[in-house]
Design an enzyme around this catalytic site. Structure first.
Site, mmCIF file in Angstrom:
data_model
loop_
_atom_site.group_PDB
_atom_site.id
_atom_site.type_symbol
_atom_site.label_atom_id
_atom_site.label_comp_id
_atom_site.label_asym_id
_atom_site.label_seq_id
_atom_site.Cartn_x
_atom_site.Cartn_y
_atom_site.Cartn_z
ATOM 1 N N ASP A 1 -32.065 -24.753 -36.544
ATOM 2 C CA ASP A 1 -30.729 -24.735 -35.940
ATOM 3 C C ASP A 1 -30.164 -26.132 -35.686
ATOM 4 O OD1 ASP A 1 -30.939 -21.964 -35.881
ATOM 5 O OD2 ASP A 1 -31.835 -21.961 -33.886
ATOM 6 N N GLY B 1 -26.449 -25.838 -41.926
ATOM 7 C CA GLY B 1 -25.344 -25.137 -42.581
ATOM 8 C C GLY B 1 -24.109 -26.010 -42.644
ATOM 9 N N ASN C 1 -34.195 -14.658 -41.626
ATOM 10 C CA ASN C 1 -34.463 -15.256 -40.310
ATOM 11 C C ASN C 1 -33.532 -16.445 -40.055
ATOM 12 O OD1 ASN C 1 -35.757 -16.678 -42.351
ATOM 13 N ND2 ASN C 1 -37.641 -17.079 -41.210
ATOM 14 N N ALA C 2 -33.007 -17.042 -41.120
ATOM 15 C CA ALA C 2 -32.103 -18.185 -40.996
ATOM 16 C C ALA C 2 -30.722 -17.715 -40.544
ATOM 17 C CB ALA C 2 -31.983 -18.890 -42.346
ATOM 18 N N HIS D 1 -27.181 -19.893 -40.622
ATOM 19 C CA HIS D 1 -26.545 -21.187 -40.879
ATOM 20 C C HIS D 1 -25.037 -21.056 -40.682
ATOM 21 C CE1 HIS D 1 -30.174 -22.574 -43.537
ATOM 22 N NE2 HIS D 1 -30.518 -22.227 -42.318
ATOM 23 N N GLN E 1 -34.946 -23.029 -41.383
ATOM 24 C CA GLN E 1 -35.825 -23.357 -40.251
ATOM 25 C C GLN E 1 -35.949 -24.882 -40.116
ATOM 26 O OE1 GLN E 1 -37.260 -20.617 -42.528
ATOM 27 N NE2 GLN E 1 -35.725 -19.579 -41.323
ATOM 28 N N ALA F 1 -28.027 -18.113 -33.854
ATOM 29 C CA ALA F 1 -27.021 -17.593 -34.790
ATOM 30 C C ALA F 1 -27.485 -16.287 -35.442
ATOM 31 C CB ALA F 1 -26.725 -18.638 -35.866
ATOM 32 N N THR F 2 -28.788 -15.994 -35.391
ATOM 33 C CA THR F 2 -29.300 -14.766 -36.002
ATOM 34 C C THR F 2 -29.561 -13.693 -34.959
ATOM 35 O OG1 THR F 2 -30.256 -15.925 -37.873
ATOM 36 C CG2 THR F 2 -31.233 -13.808 -37.363
ATOM 37 N N ARG G 1 -31.265 -20.540 -26.684
ATOM 38 C CA ARG G 1 -32.206 -21.532 -27.201
ATOM 39 C C ARG G 1 -32.736 -22.381 -26.053
ATOM 40 N NH1 ARG G 1 -27.872 -23.162 -31.736
ATOM 41 N NH2 ARG G 1 -28.319 -21.552 -33.273
ATOM 42 N N ASP H 1 -21.537 -35.014 -29.736
ATOM 43 C CA ASP H 1 -20.470 -34.707 -28.754
ATOM 44 C C ASP H 1 -20.983 -33.901 -27.555
ATOM 45 O OD1 ASP H 1 -20.681 -32.828 -31.089
ATOM 46 O OD2 ASP H 1 -19.521 -31.548 -29.741
HETATM 47 P P1 GDP Z 1 -28.575 -24.324 -38.824
HETATM 48 O O1 GDP Z 1 -29.448 -23.123 -38.701
HETATM 49 O O2 GDP Z 1 -29.361 -25.588 -38.921
HETATM 50 O O3 GDP Z 1 -27.555 -24.212 -39.922
HETATM 51 O O4 GDP Z 1 -27.760 -24.427 -37.451
HETATM 52 P P2 GDP Z 1 -27.040 -23.202 -36.676
HETATM 53 O O5 GDP Z 1 -25.815 -22.832 -37.397
HETATM 54 O O6 GDP Z 1 -28.025 -22.136 -36.365
HETATM 55 O O7 GDP Z 1 -26.739 -23.895 -35.288
HETATM 56 C C1 GDP Z 1 -25.966 -25.040 -35.193
HETATM 57 C C2 GDP Z 1 -24.779 -24.749 -34.271
HETATM 58 O O8 GDP Z 1 -24.193 -25.973 -33.882
HETATM 59 C C3 GDP Z 1 -23.671 -23.958 -34.932
HETATM 60 O O9 GDP Z 1 -23.059 -23.141 -33.976
HETATM 61 C C4 GDP Z 1 -22.702 -25.039 -35.409
HETATM 62 O O10 GDP Z 1 -21.360 -24.577 -35.517
HETATM 63 C C5 GDP Z 1 -22.841 -26.041 -34.314
HETATM 64 N N1 GDP Z 1 -22.635 -27.442 -34.706
HETATM 65 C C6 GDP Z 1 -23.015 -28.066 -35.852
HETATM 66 N N2 GDP Z 1 -22.709 -29.382 -35.787
HETATM 67 C C7 GDP Z 1 -22.137 -29.583 -34.581
HETATM 68 C C8 GDP Z 1 -21.633 -30.745 -33.897
HETATM 69 O O11 GDP Z 1 -21.677 -31.857 -34.385
HETATM 70 N N3 GDP Z 1 -21.135 -30.548 -32.638
HETATM 71 C C9 GDP Z 1 -21.090 -29.322 -32.043
HETATM 72 N N4 GDP Z 1 -20.592 -29.236 -30.816
HETATM 73 N N5 GDP Z 1 -21.551 -28.225 -32.656
HETATM 74 C C10 GDP Z 1 -22.080 -28.348 -33.900
HETATM 75 P P1 IMO Z 2 -32.478 -21.651 -39.201
HETATM 76 O O1 IMO Z 2 -32.576 -21.705 -40.706
HETATM 77 C C1 IMO Z 2 -34.647 -21.466 -35.415
HETATM 78 C C2 IMO Z 2 -38.338 -19.107 -35.385
HETATM 79 C C3 IMO Z 2 -38.359 -17.806 -34.586
HETATM 80 C C4 IMO Z 2 -39.841 -17.764 -34.204
HETATM 81 C C5 IMO Z 2 -40.528 -18.345 -35.435
HETATM 82 C C6 IMO Z 2 -41.074 -17.290 -36.400
HETATM 83 O O2 IMO Z 2 -31.252 -20.976 -38.717
HETATM 84 O O3 IMO Z 2 -32.708 -22.999 -38.604
HETATM 85 P P2 IMO Z 2 -39.928 -15.629 -38.141
HETATM 86 O O4 IMO Z 2 -38.911 -14.538 -37.931
HETATM 87 O O5 IMO Z 2 -39.495 -16.679 -39.078
HETATM 88 O O6 IMO Z 2 -41.278 -15.092 -38.483
HETATM 89 O O7 IMO Z 2 -40.082 -16.305 -36.676
HETATM 90 O O8 IMO Z 2 -39.562 -19.127 -36.108
HETATM 91 N N1 IMO Z 2 -37.233 -19.188 -36.375
HETATM 92 C C7 IMO Z 2 -36.165 -19.985 -36.250
HETATM 93 N N2 IMO Z 2 -35.782 -20.777 -35.223
HETATM 94 N N3 IMO Z 2 -33.925 -21.422 -36.556
HETATM 95 C C8 IMO Z 2 -34.302 -20.647 -37.583
HETATM 96 O O9 IMO Z 2 -33.688 -20.661 -38.784
HETATM 97 C C9 IMO Z 2 -35.454 -19.848 -37.449
HETATM 98 N N4 IMO Z 2 -36.093 -18.956 -38.247
HETATM 99 C C10 IMO Z 2 -37.188 -18.580 -37.584
HETATM 100 O O10 IMO Z 2 -37.516 -17.883 -33.471
HETATM 101 O O11 IMO Z 2 -40.076 -18.652 -33.129
HETATM 102 MG MG MG Z 3 -29.716 -21.446 -37.453
#
Ligand code: GDP
Ligand code: IMO
Ligand code: MG
Length: 426
Positions: free
Chosen positions: A18, A22, A43-44, A46, A226, A301-302, A307, A335
């Site tokens: 997270d 994405g 599980n992702a 993005h 992840q 996000a999933t 968190r 930010d």
């Molecule tokens: P990913 O799994 O790595 O793609 O990340 P996620 O989408 O699960 O979580 C990142 C969250 O942070 C999302 O809600 C994005 O919209 C948000 N986000 C990403 N970059 C920034 C940033 O620079 N500032 C803020 N405030 N939010 C951000």
């Molecule tokens: P993105 O791609 C954050 C965590 C779960 C759990 C562990 C194992 O959005 O960054 P699983 O379902 O994969 O067997 O769970 O991994 N987990 C994540 N945490 N971001 C993710 O994906 C995750 N995908 C799995 O919360 O602790």
């Molecule tokens: Mg994510």
């Protein structure tokens, strides 16, 4: 970024997921021809934020919102066909033209209804806090050589035999948990039958397609899911996911040579978060945790789970720089720290009186850790409109400079908001 020499770039999470992969992939995809996912599955989550609209992608690569970009799901992904098409249909409803641009590896393993059932019923999954998407059970079947792949859908007799084997194993496990629930062969075959033609229409030898693309000079992004600390080998085992999230997974999970990969960018938050159980050395106390969770909107996000949050941990990120061979970092969510008066940066751990700066492999060590912090004055001004490093407050630059020095990697991108344009470095 892509140039004449750099054609294959891997984007990985360098913390616990997270990190904003994405967003970065979406922004970088502006100049890419292909975006390929190489591991993980549904599980992702993005998030890509355009205008007022945010899209959460689970299995579809984060390049899909750029009309000219082709998107592929590699052999290393465990693919859930049911939720893939829910996601595709939502994109189409939002006006995204997916037709002819999405490919699925014929070798990718399929997440079956029985994998999700086992994941949801298992006490081990509950202890780890998995996403319940069937990821671990599907990878288990893959490694045990009883998995079902996309290409098996073309062979009904073989498919039935594999589903029978998988169901028998799943039911054996469910009985072992003391669960009353059982999987059904016919239910699984019916579900597959309904999606089979649609999935086979996307099926492709993705390794070969990417090989040809790179040979012809195309720009390819390899999108990790992840984070490095959730890697099954290099993460906080057993509190990890079941795949190689680190850069090596990009080669095996797509079917290209490691020598084909030119660069690896690590995405990190300006602080740290983790969803689910397991060590998080710099975790805040409850009050601070709630404050940063609210400021950063830190909900999964999933799964929507809150968190866990903590200070930036340079030991963790330096480790991720090494394990992935990161060429640069993208720091996101700077930010979110804008209103904090003091900002901590973890520079090392004290374990049994010893100062440690290499991330330990043993969970028992991680449980005894006292983090060492350097403290920075907050900049107490908005960074959301900064578009160059010079436009950032001097105190924010000092914080980023110290991160660069500690983790031994240059920072190439800084993200200062959710929107596409809120980025420095492109
Ligand atoms: P990913 O799994 O790595 O793609 O990340 P996620 O989408 O699960 O979580 C990142 C969250 O942070 C999302 O809600 C994005 O919209 C948000 N986000 C990403 N970059 C920034 C940033 O620079 N500032 C803020 N405030 N939010 C951000
Ligand atoms: P993105 O791609 C954050 C965590 C779960 C759990 C562990 C194992 O959005 O960054 P699983 O379902 O994969 O067997 O769970 O991994 N987990 C994540 N945490 N971001 C993710 O994906 C995750 N995908 C799995 O919360 O602790
Ligand atoms: Mg994510």
């Amino acid at each position: 970024m892509f140039n004449a020499k750099t054609r294959a770039i891997v984007v990985v999470g360098a913390q616990w997921g997270d990190e904003g992969k994405g967003k970065l992939v979406d922004v970088m995809a502006e100049r890419a021809d292909w975006v390929v996912r190489y591991q993980g599955g549904a599980n992702a989550g993005h998030t890509v934020h355009i205008g007022d609209h945010s899209t959460v992608l689970h299995q579809v690569p984060s390049g899909i919102l750029h009309p000219g970009v082709r998107c592929a799901i590699g052999n290393g992904v465990v693919l859930d066909p049911e939720t893939l098409f829910v996601e595709v249909d939502e994109l189409v409803r939002d006006g995204v033209d997916v037709a002819g641009r999405l490919y699925v590896s014929d070798r990718a393993h399929l997440v079956m209804p029985y994998h999700k059932l086992v994941d949801k019923e298992s006490s081990a999954s509950k202890a780890i806090g998995t996403t319940g998407r069937g990821i671990g059970p599907c990878y288990e079947d893959k490694i045990a050589r009883r998995g079902v792949r996309v290409l098996d859908l073309k062979h009904p007799v073989r498919l039935r035999a594999l589903v029978e084997k998988g169901t028998e194993h799943a039911n054996h496990i469910l009985a072992g948990f003391g669960s009353e629930k059982r999987a059904s062969v016919e239910h699984t075959l019916d579900a597959l039958q309904a999606l089979s033609a649609r999935l086979l229409a996307l099926s492709e030898d993705v390794g070969l397609a990417i090989h040809h693309a790179l040979k012809s000079g195309a720009a390819v992004l390899f999108e990790g899911a992840q984070g490095s600390l959730l890697d099954v080998d290099h993460g906080t085992y057993p509190f990890v996911t079941s795949s190689n999230t680190t850069a090596g997974g990009a080669a095996t999970g797509v079917g290209v040579s490691p020598r084909a990969l030119d660069e690896c960018i690590g995405v990190v938050k300006a602080y740290t978060t983790r969803v689910g159980s397991g060590p998080l050395p710099t975790e805040y106390d409850e009050v601070m945790g709630e404050k940063v969770r609210t400021l950063g909107n830190e909900y999964g996000a999933t799964t929507g789970r809150p968190r866990r949050c903590g200070w930036f941990d340079a030991v963790v990120v330096r480790y991720a720089v090494r394990v992935n061979g990161l060429s640069a970092l993208a720091v996101t969510k700077l930010d979110v720290l804008d209103t904090l008066e003091k900002i901590g940066l973890c520079t090392g751990y004290e374990i049994d009186g010893q100062l440690v700066t290499e991330f330990p492999g043993d969970l028992a060590d991680l449980e005894h850790i006292t983090p060492h912090y350097e403290w920075f004055d907050g900049w107490l001004t908005s960074t959301a409109d900064a578009r160059t490093l010079d436009a950032l407050p001097a105190k924010a630059r000092a914080y980023l400079d110290r991160i660069e020095a500690l983790v031994e990697s240059p920072i190439r991108y800084v993200s200062v908001g959710t929107r596409r344009d809120q980025i420095i470095g492109l």
